[in-house]
Design a protein around this motif. Structure first.
Motif, PDB file in Angstrom:
ATOM      1  N   VAL A  42     -42.682  -5.597 -13.386  1.00 38.20           N
ATOM      2  CA  VAL A  42     -42.867  -6.295 -12.171  1.00 38.20           C
ATOM      3  C   VAL A  42     -41.702  -7.193 -11.854  1.00 38.20           C
ATOM      4  CG1 VAL A  42     -44.267  -7.520 -10.886  1.00 38.20           C
ATOM      5  CG2 VAL A  42     -45.515  -5.799 -12.393  1.00 38.20           C
ATOM      6  N   ALA A  43     -40.896  -7.134 -11.065  1.00 38.06           N
ATOM      7  CA  ALA A  43     -39.843  -7.848 -10.855  1.00 38.06           C
ATOM      8  C   ALA A  43     -40.027  -9.063  -9.679  1.00 38.06           C
ATOM      9  CB  ALA A  43     -38.560  -7.061 -10.594  1.00 38.06           C
ATOM     10  N   ASP A  44     -40.830  -8.652  -8.638  1.00 37.10           N
ATOM     11  CA  ASP A  44     -40.699  -9.607  -7.746  1.00 37.10           C
ATOM     12  C   ASP A  44     -42.324  -9.379  -7.508  1.00 37.10           C
ATOM     13  OD1 ASP A  44     -39.599 -11.759  -6.040  1.00 37.10           O
ATOM     14  OD2 ASP A  44     -40.289 -10.211  -4.347  1.00 37.10           O
ATOM     15  N   LEU A  45     -43.106 -10.406  -6.795  1.00 39.49           N
ATOM     16  CA  LEU A  45     -44.504 -10.436  -6.408  1.00 39.49           C
ATOM     17  C   LEU A  45     -44.782 -11.491  -5.482  1.00 39.49           C
ATOM     18  CD1 LEU A  45     -47.261  -9.221  -6.902  1.00 39.49           C
ATOM     19  CD2 LEU A  45     -47.477 -10.815  -8.944  1.00 39.49           C
ATOM     20  N   ALA A  46     -45.627 -11.376  -4.494  1.00 38.51           N
ATOM     21  CA  ALA A  46     -46.025 -12.260  -3.575  1.00 38.51           C
ATOM     22  C   ALA A  46     -47.436 -11.842  -3.313  1.00 38.51           C
ATOM     23  CB  ALA A  46     -45.328 -12.652  -2.293  1.00 38.51           C
ATOM     24  N   GLU A  48     -51.681 -10.891  -4.520  1.00 34.62           N
ATOM     25  CA  GLU A  48     -52.227 -10.325  -5.667  1.00 34.62           C
ATOM     26  C   GLU A  48     -51.941  -8.948  -6.166  1.00 34.62           C
ATOM     27  OE1 GLU A  48     -56.379 -12.496  -6.199  1.00 34.62           O
ATOM     28  OE2 GLU A  48     -56.253 -11.702  -4.265  1.00 34.62           O
ATOM     29  N   LEU A  49     -51.492  -8.879  -7.215  1.00 35.26           N
ATOM     30  CA  LEU A  49     -51.238  -7.229  -8.048  1.00 35.26           C
ATOM     31  C   LEU A  49     -52.333  -7.202  -8.840  1.00 35.26           C
ATOM     32  CD1 LEU A  49     -49.492  -4.634  -7.905  1.00 35.26           C
ATOM     33  CD2 LEU A  49     -48.157  -6.007  -9.704  1.00 35.26           C
ATOM     34  N   PHE A  50     -53.018  -6.047  -8.763  1.00 32.93           N
ATOM     35  CA  PHE A  50     -54.225  -5.635  -9.833  1.00 32.93           C
ATOM     36  C   PHE A  50     -53.621  -4.340 -10.455  1.00 32.93           C
ATOM     37  CE2 PHE A  50     -56.229  -8.190  -6.730  1.00 32.93           C
ATOM     38  CZ  PHE A  50     -56.910  -8.736  -7.375  1.00 32.93           C
ATOM     39  N   LEU A  51     -53.896  -4.151 -11.811  1.00 30.20           N
ATOM     40  CA  LEU A  51     -53.463  -3.133 -12.909  1.00 30.20           C
ATOM     41  C   LEU A  51     -54.505  -2.575 -13.532  1.00 30.20           C
ATOM     42  CD1 LEU A  51     -50.260  -2.405 -14.604  1.00 30.20           C
ATOM     43  CD2 LEU A  51     -52.553  -2.313 -15.790  1.00 30.20           C
ATOM     44  N   ASP A  80     -52.424  -9.119   1.880  1.00 30.42           N
ATOM     45  CA  ASP A  80     -51.381  -9.896   2.339  1.00 30.42           C
ATOM     46  C   ASP A  80     -50.373 -10.045   1.338  1.00 30.42           C
ATOM     47  OD1 ASP A  80     -52.896 -11.249   0.119  1.00 30.42           O
ATOM     48  OD2 ASP A  80     -52.936 -13.326   1.190  1.00 30.42           O
ATOM     49  N   GLY A  81     -50.257  -8.929   0.357  1.00 36.25           N
ATOM     50  CA  GLY A  81     -49.110  -9.192  -0.886  1.00 36.25           C
ATOM     51  C   GLY A  81     -48.153  -8.108  -0.662  1.00 36.25           C
ATOM     52  N   ARG A  82     -47.297  -8.126  -1.698  1.00 35.06           N
ATOM     53  CA  ARG A  82     -46.350  -7.205  -1.842  1.00 35.06           C
ATOM     54  C   ARG A  82     -45.708  -7.506  -3.369  1.00 35.06           C
ATOM     55  NH1 ARG A  82     -43.439 -11.014   1.719  1.00 35.06           N
ATOM     56  NH2 ARG A  82     -41.628 -11.992   0.313  1.00 35.06           N
ATOM     57  N   ALA A  83     -45.215  -6.232  -3.802  1.00 37.27           N
ATOM     58  CA  ALA A  83     -44.606  -6.096  -5.315  1.00 37.27           C
ATOM     59  C   ALA A  83     -43.433  -5.152  -5.367  1.00 37.27           C
ATOM     60  CB  ALA A  83     -45.888  -5.874  -6.218  1.00 37.27           C
ATOM     61  N   GLU A  84     -42.772  -5.549  -6.330  1.00 35.48           N
ATOM     62  CA  GLU A  84     -41.555  -4.636  -6.641  1.00 35.48           C
ATOM     63  C   GLU A  84     -41.671  -4.416  -8.052  1.00 35.48           C
ATOM     64  OE1 GLU A  84     -36.940  -5.032  -5.359  1.00 35.48           O
ATOM     65  OE2 GLU A  84     -37.393  -6.024  -7.443  1.00 35.48           O
ATOM     66  N   LEU A  92     -39.219   0.434  -7.127  1.00 38.64           N
ATOM     67  CA  LEU A  92     -40.500   0.954  -6.179  1.00 38.64           C
ATOM     68  C   LEU A  92     -41.068  -0.485  -5.619  1.00 38.64           C
ATOM     69  CD1 LEU A  92     -42.849   2.871  -5.358  1.00 38.64           C
ATOM     70  CD2 LEU A  92     -44.088   2.239  -7.369  1.00 38.64           C
ATOM     71  N   ARG A  93     -41.227  -0.458  -4.360  1.00 35.74           N
ATOM     72  CA  ARG A  93     -41.907  -1.611  -3.651  1.00 35.74           C
ATOM     73  C   ARG A  93     -42.875  -1.197  -2.857  1.00 35.74           C
ATOM     74  NH1 ARG A  93     -35.658  -2.133  -2.190  1.00 35.74           N
ATOM     75  NH2 ARG A  93     -35.135  -3.210  -4.187  1.00 35.74           N
ATOM     76  N   LEU A  94     -44.113  -2.105  -2.981  1.00 37.91           N
ATOM     77  CA  LEU A  94     -45.429  -1.807  -2.601  1.00 37.91           C
ATOM     78  C   LEU A  94     -45.812  -2.845  -1.586  1.00 37.91           C
ATOM     79  CD1 LEU A  94     -45.480  -0.478  -5.560  1.00 37.91           C
ATOM     80  CD2 LEU A  94     -47.793  -0.824  -5.357  1.00 37.91           C
ATOM     81  N   ALA A  95     -46.425  -2.625  -0.438  1.00 37.12           N
ATOM     82  CA  ALA A  95     -46.647  -3.353   0.566  1.00 37.12           C
ATOM     83  C   ALA A  95     -48.231  -3.545   0.411  1.00 37.12           C
ATOM     84  CB  ALA A  95     -46.748  -2.809   1.956  1.00 37.12           C
ATOM     85  N   GLY A  96     -48.978  -4.577   1.211  1.00 37.06           N
ATOM     86  CA  GLY A  96     -50.178  -4.948   1.002  1.00 37.06           C
ATOM     87  C   GLY A  96     -51.111  -3.925   1.423  1.00 37.06           C
TER      88      GLY A  96
END
Length: 276
Positions: A42-46, A48-51, A80-84, A92-96
């Motif tokens: 996980v290189a960037d996060l805004a 909440e990210l769940f695993l 309302d998040g995003r993650a790379e 790989l980039r994920l939107a909310g």
């Protein structure tokens, strides 16, 4: 549980396993296999990210930057998040409101299942013998060249939109494969779609703007003069240190943003990751 927030999650992943058992079986990694030399981070996060890991499929845990991502992991980004995820060969980039299952991640194969939501895949390296695949509930997308791809799955999982900004993709349909070229968007509608609506042009939103900013973060890194672009985390070295020449070693990276008394492994935490 995070999956219920968007109506996808474990239910969609289980549906894929039953409907496409043969396809996913190709990506199964036995416990006795040699561990892969490639993992994600996980290189960037805004937000909440769940695993949920493969061995704890129903146990969703909030995670942060630097969390290791590997085969079998399920990811969910809150609304309302995003993650790379940086996996070495790209990002790989994920939107909310996005749910992704990492079907396989190793030295040769990147295989994902997008249950719902929006993802952008930046493929930087795709050498001979390597494969990049993205499954959705109604199609499979093969990324045949390095490039920039956006894949969006409707919340009811009846539609997949594939945008090729750079590169080339093959979209699997009931009647065969549909090629999607740079600057084109393909819409696949229905569970057993026999054709794709391919059009020239694509839309741009805030998710794309953030992705472009992240691309610049990697492209302007000075550390590529010293390490491979496939080394996970290389782009962060510029922010936290600098390079100096040491006679007995050559170029050496020294951290600059540390507290007094800092030493490796003194701060931080350990976590359990798959076969490691």
């Amino acid at each position: 549980a995070p999956p219920t927030r968007g109506g996808a999650g474990v239910e969609a992943i289980d549906a894929l396993r039953h409907a496409r058992q043969l396809r996913l079986h190709v990506f199964h990694v036995p416990a006795c296999s040699v561990l892969p030399g490639r993992v994600g981070r996980v290189a960037d996060l805004a937000g909440e990210l769940f695993l949920s890991a493969r061995e704890r499929a129903t146990d969703w845990t909030g995670v942060g930057v630097n969390t290791t991502i590997t085969t079998g992991d399920n990811l969910w980004v809150a609304g309302d998040g995003r993650a790379e995820i940086d996996y070495g060969g790209g990002q790989l980039r994920l939107a909310g409101d996005t749910n992704v299952h990492v079907a396989r991640l190793d030295d040769r194969i990147l295989a994902l299942f997008v249950a719902q939501g929006r993802v952008i895949v930046r493929v930087r390296v795709l050498d001979a013998g390597e494969t990049a695949l993205v499954d959705t509930p109604n199609t499979q997308v093969t990324l045949t060249r390095p490039g920039l791809y956006r894949i969006e799955v409707a919340q009811d999982r009846s539609r997949t939109d594939v945008v090729v900004r750079q590169g080339e993709a093959l979209v699997q349909l009931a009647a065969g494969a549909q090629q999607v070229l740079p600057g084109q968007t393909a819409a696949v509608i229905g569970a057993e779609a026999v054709s794709a609506d391919v059009r020239t042009g694509y839309w741009v939103d805030g998710f794309d703007t953030w992705s472009a900013d992240r691309d610049r973060h990697y492209e302007r890194s000075r550390s590529t003069s010293y390490v491979s672009r496939q080394m996970v985390g290389y782009a962060d070295l510029d922010e936290f240190g600098d390079w100096q020449s040491v006679p007995e070693y050559g170029a050496v990276w020294f951290p600059t943003k540390v507290t007094a008394g800092w030493a490796p492994y003194r701060f931080g935490r350990w976590s359990w990751v798959g076969g490691w």
